[in-house]
Scaffold this motif. Structure first.
Motif, PDB file in Angstrom:
ATOM      1  N   SER A  22     -15.130 -27.585   3.264  1.00 22.39           N
ATOM      2  CA  SER A  22     -14.415 -28.347   2.242  1.00 22.39           C
ATOM      3  C   SER A  22     -13.206 -27.572   1.735  1.00 22.39           C
ATOM      4  O   SER A  22     -12.121 -28.122   1.537  1.00 22.39           O
ATOM      5  N   PHE A  23     -13.405 -26.269   1.548  1.00 23.37           N
ATOM      6  CA  PHE A  23     -12.302 -25.405   1.095  1.00 23.37           C
ATOM      7  C   PHE A  23     -11.231 -25.278   2.178  1.00 23.37           C
ATOM      8  O   PHE A  23     -10.033 -25.386   1.895  1.00 23.37           O
ATOM      9  N   ALA A  83     -19.505 -26.499   1.962  1.00 24.62           N
ATOM     10  CA  ALA A  83     -18.609 -25.973   0.930  1.00 24.62           C
ATOM     11  C   ALA A  83     -17.462 -25.174   1.556  1.00 24.62           C
ATOM     12  O   ALA A  83     -16.305 -25.301   1.139  1.00 24.62           O
ATOM     13  N   PHE A 107     -19.062 -19.656  -1.536  1.00 23.01           N
ATOM     14  CA  PHE A 107     -18.804 -21.094  -1.470  1.00 23.01           C
ATOM     15  C   PHE A 107     -20.079 -21.851  -1.846  1.00 23.01           C
ATOM     16  O   PHE A 107     -21.159 -21.566  -1.333  1.00 23.01           O
ATOM     17  N   ASN A 149      -9.424 -28.828   2.884  1.00 19.19           N
ATOM     18  CA  ASN A 149      -8.843 -29.494   1.715  1.00 19.19           C
ATOM     19  C   ASN A 149      -9.599 -30.774   1.348  1.00 19.19           C
ATOM     20  O   ASN A 149      -8.994 -31.811   1.042  1.00 19.19           O
ATOM     21  N   LYS A 150     -10.943 -30.721   1.445  1.00 16.95           N
ATOM     22  CA  LYS A 150     -11.834 -31.800   1.034  1.00 16.95           C
ATOM     23  C   LYS A 150     -11.625 -33.103   1.802  1.00 16.95           C
ATOM     24  O   LYS A 150     -11.935 -34.191   1.305  1.00 16.95           O
ATOM     25  N   THR A 153     -21.561 -26.005  -3.416  1.00 13.93           N
ATOM     26  CA  THR A 153     -21.208 -27.418  -3.528  1.00 13.93           C
ATOM     27  C   THR A 153     -22.144 -28.119  -4.498  1.00 13.93           C
ATOM     28  O   THR A 153     -23.296 -27.692  -4.690  1.00 13.93           O
ATOM     29  N   HIS A 154     -21.658 -29.189  -5.090  1.00 10.62           N
ATOM     30  CA  HIS A 154     -22.496 -30.054  -5.910  1.00 10.62           C
ATOM     31  C   HIS A 154     -23.150 -31.054  -4.954  1.00 10.62           C
ATOM     32  O   HIS A 154     -22.551 -32.058  -4.573  1.00 10.62           O
ATOM     33  N   TYR A 209     -16.799 -25.876  -3.695  1.00 11.57           N
ATOM     34  CA  TYR A 209     -15.889 -25.089  -4.519  1.00 11.57           C
ATOM     35  C   TYR A 209     -16.095 -23.599  -4.245  1.00 11.57           C
ATOM     36  O   TYR A 209     -17.129 -23.179  -3.709  1.00 11.57           O
ATOM     37  N   LEU A 210     -15.106 -22.793  -4.616  1.00 14.14           N
ATOM     38  CA  LEU A 210     -15.101 -21.347  -4.396  1.00 14.14           C
ATOM     39  C   LEU A 210     -15.636 -20.638  -5.631  1.00 14.14           C
ATOM     40  O   LEU A 210     -15.304 -20.999  -6.764  1.00 14.14           O
ATOM     41  N   GLU A 233     -17.131 -33.113  -0.553  1.00 11.73           N
ATOM     42  CA  GLU A 233     -16.004 -33.047  -1.493  1.00 11.73           C
ATOM     43  C   GLU A 233     -16.337 -32.248  -2.742  1.00 11.73           C
ATOM     44  O   GLU A 233     -15.438 -31.851  -3.488  1.00 11.73           O
ATOM     45  N   GLY A 234     -17.654 -31.994  -2.956  1.00 14.79           N
ATOM     46  CA  GLY A 234     -18.057 -31.217  -4.120  1.00 14.79           C
ATOM     47  C   GLY A 234     -18.008 -29.720  -3.902  1.00 14.79           C
ATOM     48  O   GLY A 234     -18.400 -28.944  -4.780  1.00 14.79           O
TER      49      GLY A 234
END
Length: 371
Positions: free
Chosen positions: A83-84, A80, A63, A87-88, A65-66, A55-56, A52-53
């Motif tokens: 996730s994109f 990542a 891509f 939609n997580k 991620t945390h 991001y783009l 869920e972390g």
């Protein structure tokens, strides 16, 4: 997991009537279960948070991620990216990742009897599937990439095999040892014996015995290993995991009997049996011979790892996963069909399914039986 357990019993019983239906119901059922099963209570929440972390970003690799887990860069990028795209939705990711692996396995089993493909997935169902798709998602796609490489080596497509291995170990470095052994064994046997059965068998046994000795004394070569691992994108993580060789939890697991005794015995009998059987898996005698030799090698290496770390089940289980998984999914059903009476296939499957919650208590009930 209780509902999943009864589902595996249903699939095992259905296989008496139709393996194709069993396979289809397995795929559909696992897809649904992965989309609804709750947090495992182990690393599920950390995998979910990492997913869920995602991001783009504006620059390569686009891509990120945390991350809340110690994972290899390619797995984090894959998380990542998905996730994109998804939609997580983590549960949808687990289900979709499962279908990606089914897709990879279909290409891995190209030119192989469809019955063996069905049996592979059915025999993985009670233990391996929940392990790699539910409890440890990064073990899933990495395992199937190494499996794809294994099958490509057999067909002589070593360039694609090595690329798949590089991707697989970049997703999960626990397959690094068996991957290195796969590459070495293929080229060594091709050069030394052209995969002649008797000489290849002897070489494999010598390599496996040497591997056991090497692993027992591996702590003395840690600096050399650090240098050898430096080429990997995940070199820092792989090097950090070398501490497992020194700090792994001691104990014993009954399931190591499969790796040390049962699987090697079955693989050896297949080696002897190939002289009598025209074909085992592939359509030509040569490919069949290369397959059984490479399968025998992988199973012997798994036994070597388990012998070397007999009192360190956590470490042995991690390093021998590929051997254990294909032992369950390929070797066991193939042996029942070719060596023993094929009528035993379905009863053995049912017995395996019924005993799974007892043998693998941690998987089904979060209970550590010390097995």
């Amino acid at each position: 997991m209780d509902d999943f357990y009864f589902f595996t019993i249903f699939i095992a019983l259905l296989s008496f009537g139709s393996r194709k239906l069993s396979f289809v119901f397995s795929i559909v059922g696992v897809f649904i279960f992965l989309s609804i099963l709750p947090d495992t209570g182990f690393d599920y929440s950390r995998y979910e948070a990492t997913f869920e972390g995602g991001y783009l970003i504006d620059s390569f690799p686009f891509f990120k991620t945390h991350s809340t887990i110690d994972a290899e860069p390619l797995y984090l990028w894959y998380n990542a990216f998905m996730s994109f795209v998804l939609n997580k939705n983590f549960q949808l990711f687990l289900s979709f990742n499962f279908l990606v692996c089914v897709f990879i396995s279909k290409f891995a089993f190209k030119e192989v009897s469809i019955t063996n493909f069905y049996l592979f997935w059915i025999f993985l169902l009670p233990v391996i599937i929940p392990t790699i798709f539910y409890y440890s998602p990064r073990s899933s796609i990495s395992f199937f990439l190494i499996l794809f490489a294994f099958m490509k080596f057999i067909r002589g497509n070593y360039v694609l095999a090595i690329l798949a291995i590089l991707a697989g170990i970049s997703i999960h470095s626990q397959f690094l040892l068996i991957s290195a052994l796969l590459i070495f064994t293929y080229f060594f046997l091709n050069f030394k014996s052209k995969f002649q059965l008797d000489s290849s068998k002897r070489y494999i046994i010598i390599i496996a015995a040497s591997l056991t000795v090497l692993l027992i004394f591996i702590n003395y070569f840690s600096s050399v290993l650090v240098s050898l691992l430096s080429f990997l994108p995940s070199a820092d993580l792989a090097t950090a995991k070398l501490h497992y060789f020194e700090t792994a939890r001691e104990g014993f697991r009954v399931t190591s009997i499969l790796s040390i005794i049962v699987y090697p015995l079955l693989a050896y009998k297949l080696v002897l049996n190939i002289k009598e059987q025209k074909l085992l898996m592939f359509k030509t005698e040569y490919l069949d011979r290369v397959f059984i030799i490479m399968l025998f090698a992988v199973i012997c290496y798994g036994a070597s790892i388990n012998i070397a770390y007999f009192n360190n089940p956590h470490l042995a289980g991690r390093l021998s996963r590929f051997s254990d998984y294909i032992g369950m999914g390929i070797l066991l059903p193939l042996s029942l069909i070719r060596i023993y009476n094929k009528k035993l296939l379905n009863p053995v499957l049912v017995l395996l399914v019924i005993l799974s919650p007892i043998i693998f208590g941690t998987l089904y009930h979060n209970v550590d039986w010390g097995l």
